[in-house]
Design an enzyme around this catalytic site. Structure first.
Site, PDB file in Angstrom:
ATOM      1  N   ASN A  95       0.856  -1.193   0.000  1.00 48.38           N
ATOM      2  CA  ASN A  95       0.000   0.000   0.000  1.00 48.38           C
ATOM      3  C   ASN A  95       0.888   1.237   0.000  1.00 48.38           C
ATOM      4  OD1 ASN A  95      -2.354  -1.592   0.209  1.00 48.38           O
ATOM      5  ND2 ASN A  95      -2.116  -1.728   2.422  1.00 48.38           N
ATOM      6  N   HIS A 108       6.700  -1.538   3.537  1.00 48.59           N
ATOM      7  CA  HIS A 108       6.472  -2.928   3.924  1.00 48.59           C
ATOM      8  C   HIS A 108       5.662  -3.633   2.861  1.00 48.59           C
ATOM      9  CE1 HIS A 108       3.190  -0.493   5.615  1.00 48.59           C
ATOM     10  NE2 HIS A 108       2.402  -1.526   5.364  1.00 48.59           N
TER      11      HIS A 108
HETATM   12  P1  AMP Z   1      -0.560  -0.538   5.737  1.00 47.71           P
HETATM   13  O1  AMP Z   1      -2.024  -0.173   5.787  1.00 47.71           O
HETATM   14  O2  AMP Z   1      -0.157  -1.159   4.429  1.00 47.71           O
HETATM   15  O3  AMP Z   1       0.311   0.610   6.141  1.00 47.71           O
HETATM   16  O4  AMP Z   1      -0.393  -1.709   6.776  1.00 47.71           O
HETATM   17  C1  AMP Z   1       0.018  -1.517   8.088  1.00 47.71           C
HETATM   18  C2  AMP Z   1      -0.242  -2.816   8.793  1.00 47.71           C
HETATM   19  O5  AMP Z   1       0.466  -2.793  10.008  1.00 47.71           O
HETATM   20  C3  AMP Z   1      -1.719  -3.073   9.134  1.00 47.71           C
HETATM   21  O6  AMP Z   1      -2.138  -4.289   8.502  1.00 47.71           O
HETATM   22  C4  AMP Z   1      -1.710  -3.201  10.660  1.00 47.71           C
HETATM   23  O7  AMP Z   1      -2.585  -4.196  11.138  1.00 47.71           O
HETATM   24  C5  AMP Z   1      -0.264  -3.530  10.946  1.00 47.71           C
HETATM   25  N1  AMP Z   1       0.220  -3.141  12.256  1.00 47.71           N
HETATM   26  C6  AMP Z   1       0.012  -1.959  12.902  1.00 47.71           C
HETATM   27  N2  AMP Z   1       0.635  -1.965  14.093  1.00 47.71           N
HETATM   28  C7  AMP Z   1       1.249  -3.167  14.197  1.00 47.71           C
HETATM   29  C8  AMP Z   1       2.053  -3.793  15.205  1.00 47.71           C
HETATM   30  N3  AMP Z   1       2.368  -3.159  16.353  1.00 47.71           N
HETATM   31  N4  AMP Z   1       2.503  -5.044  14.991  1.00 47.71           N
HETATM   32  C9  AMP Z   1       2.190  -5.698  13.852  1.00 47.71           C
HETATM   33  N5  AMP Z   1       1.435  -5.163  12.864  1.00 47.71           N
HETATM   34  C10 AMP Z   1       0.980  -3.928  13.030  1.00 47.71           C
END
Ligand code: AMP
Ligand code: ZN
Length: 122
Positions: A95, A108
């Site tokens: 994303n 990521h």
């Molecule tokens: P994005 O929307 O592509 O930026 O994805 C960010 C992702 O990070 C989401 O799927 C969240 O659920 C995940 N996320 C947020 N905080 C954490 C955390 N502390 N540990 C693991 N995943 C996380």
């Protein structure tokens, strides 16, 4: 939203300052389970280097991006969700920016796999 390294959640996870369920790490990358999984297998693969978005990447980042996607394929194999024929396989998502549903501004790749239905992402 700040895109600084000093306030970056995923930099803190990479540095071990915030706990995560790691599935892989080396000198360049860390992979850990998404805290709100959208599928049975939902892993995030991040570079240790703080790069906010894919849109920040140019030719200099091409080798890193290449290694990152090779790592996605390797982790899919190691987690038992690779494409081995039939109905198998996985989804890889990056994303980018608010328009792409990005919530965390540290580059990521999402690795998603498992039986449907999946939760919606973003
Ligand atoms: P994005 O929307 O592509 O930026 O994805 C960010 C992702 O990070 C989401 O799927 C969240 O659920 C995940 N996320 C947020 N905080 C954490 C955390 N502390 N540990 C693991 N995943 C996380
Ligand atoms: Zn970061």
């Amino acid at each position: 939203m700040s895109h600084d390294r000093s306030t970056c959640l995923f930099c803190k996870i990479a540095d071990g300052l915030i706990p995560s369920t790691r599935v892989y790490e080396d000198d360049e990358f860390v992979a850990f389970r998404d805290i709100r999984p959208a599928a049975q297998t939902h892993v995030l693969i991040i570079p240790r280097e703080h790069i906010p978005t894919l849109a920040d990447c140019g030719e200099n980042e091409a080798p890193l991006l290449g290694r990152m996607f090779v790592l996605v394929a390797r982790l899919a194999r190691e987690l038992g969700v690779s494409y081995t024929g039939g109905e198998t396989g996985y989804r890889t998502v990056v994303n980018t920016g608010p328009g792409g549903g990005q919530e965390v501004y540290h580059l990521h790749a999402h690795l998603l796999a498992g039986p449907r239905p999946w939760q919606r992402m973003g």
